[in-house]
Design an enzyme around this catalytic site. Structure first.
Site, PDB file in Angstrom:
ATOM      1  N   GLU A  35       0.852  -1.191   0.000  1.00 57.35           N
ATOM      2  CA  GLU A  35       0.000   0.000   0.000  1.00 57.35           C
ATOM      3  C   GLU A  35       0.897   1.254   0.000  1.00 57.35           C
ATOM      4  O   GLU A  35       0.653   2.219  -0.732  1.00 57.35           O
ATOM      5  CB  GLU A  35      -0.913  -0.039   1.244  1.00 57.35           C
ATOM      6  CG  GLU A  35      -1.715   1.223   1.519  1.00 57.35           C
ATOM      7  CD  GLU A  35      -2.738   1.556   0.441  1.00 57.35           C
ATOM      8  OE1 GLU A  35      -2.884   0.772  -0.497  1.00 57.35           O
ATOM      9  OE2 GLU A  35      -3.355   2.638   0.544  1.00 57.35           O
ATOM     10  N   ASP A  37       3.941   1.415  -1.154  1.00 57.21           N
ATOM     11  CA  ASP A  37       4.571   1.490  -2.482  1.00 57.21           C
ATOM     12  C   ASP A  37       3.594   2.050  -3.523  1.00 57.21           C
ATOM     13  O   ASP A  37       3.995   2.792  -4.412  1.00 57.21           O
ATOM     14  CB  ASP A  37       5.055   0.100  -2.932  1.00 57.21           C
ATOM     15  CG  ASP A  37       6.270  -0.368  -2.137  1.00 57.21           C
ATOM     16  OD1 ASP A  37       6.931   0.477  -1.515  1.00 57.21           O
ATOM     17  OD2 ASP A  37       6.544  -1.581  -2.133  1.00 57.21           O
ATOM     18  N   SER A  82      18.958   4.949  -0.922  1.00 63.27           N
ATOM     19  CA  SER A  82      17.921   3.930  -1.042  1.00 63.27           C
ATOM     20  C   SER A  82      18.076   3.262  -2.412  1.00 63.27           C
ATOM     21  O   SER A  82      19.142   3.359  -3.027  1.00 63.27           O
ATOM     22  CB  SER A  82      16.559   4.609  -0.900  1.00 63.27           C
ATOM     23  OG  SER A  82      15.535   3.661  -0.994  1.00 63.27           O
ATOM     24  N   LEU A  83      17.051   2.616  -2.904  1.00 62.92           N
ATOM     25  CA  LEU A  83      17.092   2.000  -4.235  1.00 62.92           C
ATOM     26  C   LEU A  83      15.823   2.364  -4.975  1.00 62.92           C
ATOM     27  O   LEU A  83      14.755   2.476  -4.368  1.00 62.92           O
ATOM     28  CB  LEU A  83      17.137   0.469  -4.109  1.00 62.92           C
ATOM     29  CG  LEU A  83      18.391  -0.181  -3.548  1.00 62.92           C
ATOM     30  CD1 LEU A  83      18.115  -1.645  -3.216  1.00 62.92           C
ATOM     31  CD2 LEU A  83      19.539  -0.084  -4.550  1.00 62.92           C
ATOM     32  N   GLU A 114      21.207 -10.134  -6.200  1.00 62.56           N
ATOM     33  CA  GLU A 114      21.225 -10.439  -4.768  1.00 62.56           C
ATOM     34  C   GLU A 114      19.797 -10.484  -4.246  1.00 62.56           C
ATOM     35  O   GLU A 114      18.930  -9.773  -4.750  1.00 62.56           O
ATOM     36  CB  GLU A 114      21.993  -9.326  -4.015  1.00 62.56           C
ATOM     37  CG  GLU A 114      23.392  -9.127  -4.555  1.00 62.56           C
ATOM     38  CD  GLU A 114      24.058  -7.829  -4.062  1.00 62.56           C
ATOM     39  OE1 GLU A 114      23.646  -7.289  -3.021  1.00 62.56           O
ATOM     40  OE2 GLU A 114      24.992  -7.386  -4.735  1.00 62.56           O
ATOM     41  N   LYS A 116      16.823  -9.352  -1.908  1.00 67.78           N
ATOM     42  CA  LYS A 116      16.589  -8.101  -1.178  1.00 67.78           C
ATOM     43  C   LYS A 116      16.089  -8.467   0.215  1.00 67.78           C
ATOM     44  O   LYS A 116      14.919  -8.750   0.425  1.00 67.78           O
ATOM     45  CB  LYS A 116      15.582  -7.211  -1.909  1.00 67.78           C
ATOM     46  CG  LYS A 116      15.438  -5.878  -1.220  1.00 67.78           C
ATOM     47  CD  LYS A 116      14.684  -4.888  -2.055  1.00 67.78           C
ATOM     48  CE  LYS A 116      14.605  -3.557  -1.350  1.00 67.78           C
ATOM     49  NZ  LYS A 116      13.844  -3.649  -0.091  1.00 67.78           N
ATOM     50  N   LYS A 291      22.326  -5.239  -9.681  1.00 65.77           N
ATOM     51  CA  LYS A 291      23.315  -4.154  -9.704  1.00 65.77           C
ATOM     52  C   LYS A 291      24.265  -4.316 -10.896  1.00 65.77           C
ATOM     53  O   LYS A 291      24.707  -5.442 -11.172  1.00 65.77           O
ATOM     54  CB  LYS A 291      24.162  -4.181  -8.429  1.00 65.77           C
ATOM     55  CG  LYS A 291      23.339  -4.062  -7.157  1.00 65.77           C
ATOM     56  CD  LYS A 291      24.200  -4.248  -5.913  1.00 65.77           C
ATOM     57  CE  LYS A 291      23.337  -4.130  -4.668  1.00 65.77           C
ATOM     58  NZ  LYS A 291      24.041  -4.514  -3.438  1.00 65.77           N
ATOM     59  N   LYS A 315      10.942  -5.737  -7.040  1.00 67.35           N
ATOM     60  CA  LYS A 315      10.128  -6.258  -5.933  1.00 67.35           C
ATOM     61  C   LYS A 315       9.188  -7.365  -6.381  1.00 67.35           C
ATOM     62  O   LYS A 315       8.700  -7.354  -7.514  1.00 67.35           O
ATOM     63  CB  LYS A 315       9.341  -5.111  -5.316  1.00 67.35           C
ATOM     64  CG  LYS A 315      10.240  -4.087  -4.655  1.00 67.35           C
ATOM     65  CD  LYS A 315       9.667  -3.631  -3.348  1.00 67.35           C
ATOM     66  CE  LYS A 315      10.645  -2.730  -2.630  1.00 67.35           C
ATOM     67  NZ  LYS A 315      10.007  -1.919  -1.609  1.00 67.35           N
TER      68      LYS A 315
HETATM   69  P1  NAD Z   1      14.010  -0.207  -0.010  1.00 68.29           P
HETATM   70  O1  NAD Z   1      13.861  -1.097   1.166  1.00 68.29           O
HETATM   71  O2  NAD Z   1      12.998  -0.347  -1.071  1.00 68.29           O
HETATM   72  O3  NAD Z   1      15.467  -0.388  -0.653  1.00 68.29           O
HETATM   73  C1  NAD Z   1      16.696   0.062  -0.083  1.00 68.29           C
HETATM   74  C2  NAD Z   1      17.170  -0.818   1.028  1.00 68.29           C
HETATM   75  O4  NAD Z   1      17.232  -2.157   0.607  1.00 68.29           O
HETATM   76  C3  NAD Z   1      18.600  -0.557   1.463  1.00 68.29           C
HETATM   77  O5  NAD Z   1      18.690   0.549   2.308  1.00 68.29           O
HETATM   78  C4  NAD Z   1      18.933  -1.846   2.158  1.00 68.29           C
HETATM   79  O6  NAD Z   1      18.586  -1.753   3.510  1.00 68.29           O
HETATM   80  C5  NAD Z   1      18.015  -2.849   1.530  1.00 68.29           C
HETATM   81  N1  NAD Z   1      18.689  -3.985   0.880  1.00 68.29           N
HETATM   82  C6  NAD Z   1      18.373  -5.284   1.104  1.00 68.29           C
HETATM   83  N2  NAD Z   1      19.133  -6.092   0.387  1.00 68.29           N
HETATM   84  C7  NAD Z   1      19.996  -5.309  -0.320  1.00 68.29           C
HETATM   85  C8  NAD Z   1      21.036  -5.590  -1.245  1.00 68.29           C
HETATM   86  N3  NAD Z   1      21.338  -6.837  -1.593  1.00 68.29           N
HETATM   87  N4  NAD Z   1      21.705  -4.540  -1.777  1.00 68.29           N
HETATM   88  C9  NAD Z   1      21.390  -3.265  -1.456  1.00 68.29           C
HETATM   89  N5  NAD Z   1      20.406  -2.941  -0.574  1.00 68.29           N
HETATM   90  C10 NAD Z   1      19.713  -3.957  -0.019  1.00 68.29           C
HETATM   91  O7  NAD Z   1      14.066   1.264   0.387  1.00 68.29           O
HETATM   92  P2  NAD Z   1      13.889   1.957   1.756  1.00 68.29           P
HETATM   93  O8  NAD Z   1      14.117   3.362   1.455  1.00 68.29           O
HETATM   94  O9  NAD Z   1      14.687   1.295   2.824  1.00 68.29           O
HETATM   95  O10 NAD Z   1      12.387   1.653   2.138  1.00 68.29           O
HETATM   96  C11 NAD Z   1      11.339   1.895   1.307  1.00 68.29           C
HETATM   97  C12 NAD Z   1      10.441   0.692   1.388  1.00 68.29           C
HETATM   98  O11 NAD Z   1      10.134   0.409   2.748  1.00 68.29           O
HETATM   99  C13 NAD Z   1       9.136   0.953   0.697  1.00 68.29           C
HETATM  100  O12 NAD Z   1       9.198   0.603  -0.650  1.00 68.29           O
HETATM  101  C14 NAD Z   1       8.172   0.119   1.512  1.00 68.29           C
HETATM  102  O13 NAD Z   1       8.126  -1.186   0.959  1.00 68.29           O
HETATM  103  C15 NAD Z   1       8.790   0.098   2.878  1.00 68.29           C
HETATM  104  N6  NAD Z   1       8.139   1.103   3.756  1.00 68.29           N
HETATM  105  C16 NAD Z   1       6.939   0.779   4.256  1.00 68.29           C
HETATM  106  C17 NAD Z   1       6.252   1.655   5.053  1.00 68.29           C
HETATM  107  C18 NAD Z   1       4.925   1.243   5.620  1.00 68.29           C
HETATM  108  O14 NAD Z   1       4.266   2.066   6.267  1.00 68.29           O
HETATM  109  N7  NAD Z   1       4.490   0.015   5.426  1.00 68.29           N
HETATM  110  C19 NAD Z   1       6.789   2.919   5.341  1.00 68.29           C
HETATM  111  C20 NAD Z   1       8.029   3.237   4.803  1.00 68.29           C
HETATM  112  C21 NAD Z   1       8.693   2.334   4.001  1.00 68.29           C
END
Ligand code: NAD
Length: 332
Positions: A35, A37, A82-83, A114, A116, A291, A315
């Site tokens: 949600e 996302d 972030s990514l 890799e 996630k 990557k 994702k």
């Molecule tokens: P993200 O989780 O989409 O991606 C970045 C993160 O991925 C990195 O910081 C790292 O921690 C992680 N990661 C895991 N495996 C990795 C790998 N092999 N290489 C590199 N990075 C890796 O981004 P984000 O900014 O951490 O979080 C955003 C996401 O978090 C959103 O898309 C959502 O799914 C979730 N989120 C949810 C809520 C909610 O209320 N449910 C709120 C905020 C964020």
């Protein structure tokens, strides 16, 4: 009309900021990730269609959440980003196309694939081979000093081993809780009448941000390295995967699912393969990260506001969408 869109954008921003606070600061999300996302995608689309509404403090431009003031703050020497996300095959294909266009090449790109991991990004600094500092990502610029807590994680070495260890190396990776450890932790909490955790990510975040590291030490946390930040005084491999192997030779664990592929099609095959095996993996993942392997190409591609151009988080569909997909298949 524009007024209408302006208020829609403002509403989405306020909503996402609220969700960010619950997720990153309180470790207590109020909505499913899918949600979140969906709303973020809506905001990004509106901002792209109406560039005049773009703003550097929009949640679409920011990384994570603020560093909690109960911890000492650490300024990252190289920002922790972030990514960007891809949610389906066409978005991943577009990512591959953009890369080739920017690199002015028609040749296939070698990717490092890799899992996630669904945990928390941390940075661990080793000076002369000794763990001297560990920090959360925080807002990407400033994180929380969680050194004592990270030292309790069983597979994080306090001292590096092997050869050619740089004078200073910042190791980046994910701290997470495996499914078995998470279930056991919740069962114990339930038996004692204590609060249980919603999912392994929250459990990992809550465990890592304890002021008393003795509590963290009792939690089943694990770490996998996935990149390096600042490195001084050493000779590094010129490819991402080879750098991960270097880290491994110094005693740092990396995911055994990490794999090098020759082109975008093979990256897609990797995604499909991991998705099929997802439930059987010992920890939760929410997608794969693809990557560009060559560090020179990574440098040429560079970064946008909150993410590198050379990587993408591809994702998996949300659980309810998978159920729908399966339902459709069964109907055929
Ligand atoms: P993200 O989780 O989409 O991606 C970045 C993160 O991925 C990195 O910081 C790292 O921690 C992680 N990661 C895991 N495996 C990795 C790998 N092999 N290489 C590199 N990075 C890796 O981004 P984000 O900014 O951490 O979080 C955003 C996401 O978090 C959103 O898309 C959502 O799914 C979730 N989120 C949810 C809520 C909610 O209320 N449910 C709120 C905020 C964020």
């Amino acid at each position: 009309m524009l007024k209408n869109i302006e208020s829609q954008v403002a509403e989405l921003r306020a909503q996402l900021e609220d969700y960010n606070y619950q997720y990153y600061v309180l470790d207590n999300p109020s909505v499913p990730d899918a949600e979140y996302d969906r709303l973020m995608r809506q905001l990004i689309d509106l901002e792209q269609q109406h560039p005049e509404l773009q703003s550097p403090d929009s949640p679409s431009q920011k990384v994570g959440g603020e560093a909690l003031s109960k911890f000492e703050q650490v300024t990252h020497k190289v920002p922790m980003l972030s990514l960007d996300n891809a949610f389906d095959e066409s978005e991943f294909t577009a990512f591959n196309r953009r890369i080739k266009e920017r690199l002015l090449t028609t040749q296939d790109i070698t990717f490092c694939c890799e899992p996630k991991l669904d945990g928390l990004a941390v940075s661990i600094l080793y000076r002369d081979g000794v763990l001297v500092q560990a920090a959360t990502r925080g807002d990407g610029q400033v994180g929380e000093n969680i050194t004592e807590n990270v030292k309790t994680i069983r597979n994080v070495p306090l001292k590096l081993r092997g050869e050619n260890i740089p004078r200073e190396v910042e190791v980046r990776g994910e701290v997470f809780m495996d499914t078995a450890g998470f279930n056991k932790l919740n069962e114990t909490a339930q038996a004692k009448g204590e609060k249980t955790f919603a999912n392994p990510r929250n459990a990992a975040a809550g465990s890592l941000r304890q002021l008393d590291s003795k509590i963290t030490a009792k939690r089943p946390l694990m770490f996998y390295a996935y990149s390096m930040g600042l490195v001084e005084g050493g000779t590094l491999a010129t490819e991402h995967y080879a750098q991960l192997q270097q880290l491994q030779s110094w005693g740092l664990p990396m995911s055994p699912e990490t794999k090098l592929v020759d082109n975008a099609q093979q990256a897609l095959d990797y995604y499909q393969d991991i998705m099929v095996r997802r439930a059987a993996l010992p920890y939760e993942i929410d997608g794969v990260v693809i990557k560009v392997n060559d560090k020179t190409q990574q440098e040429q591609l560079g970064f946008v506001a909150r993410a590198p151009r050379w990587a993408i988080a591809f994702k998996f569909p949300a659980q309810e969408e998978i159920t729908q997909l399966l339902d459709v298949e069964f109907q055929v």
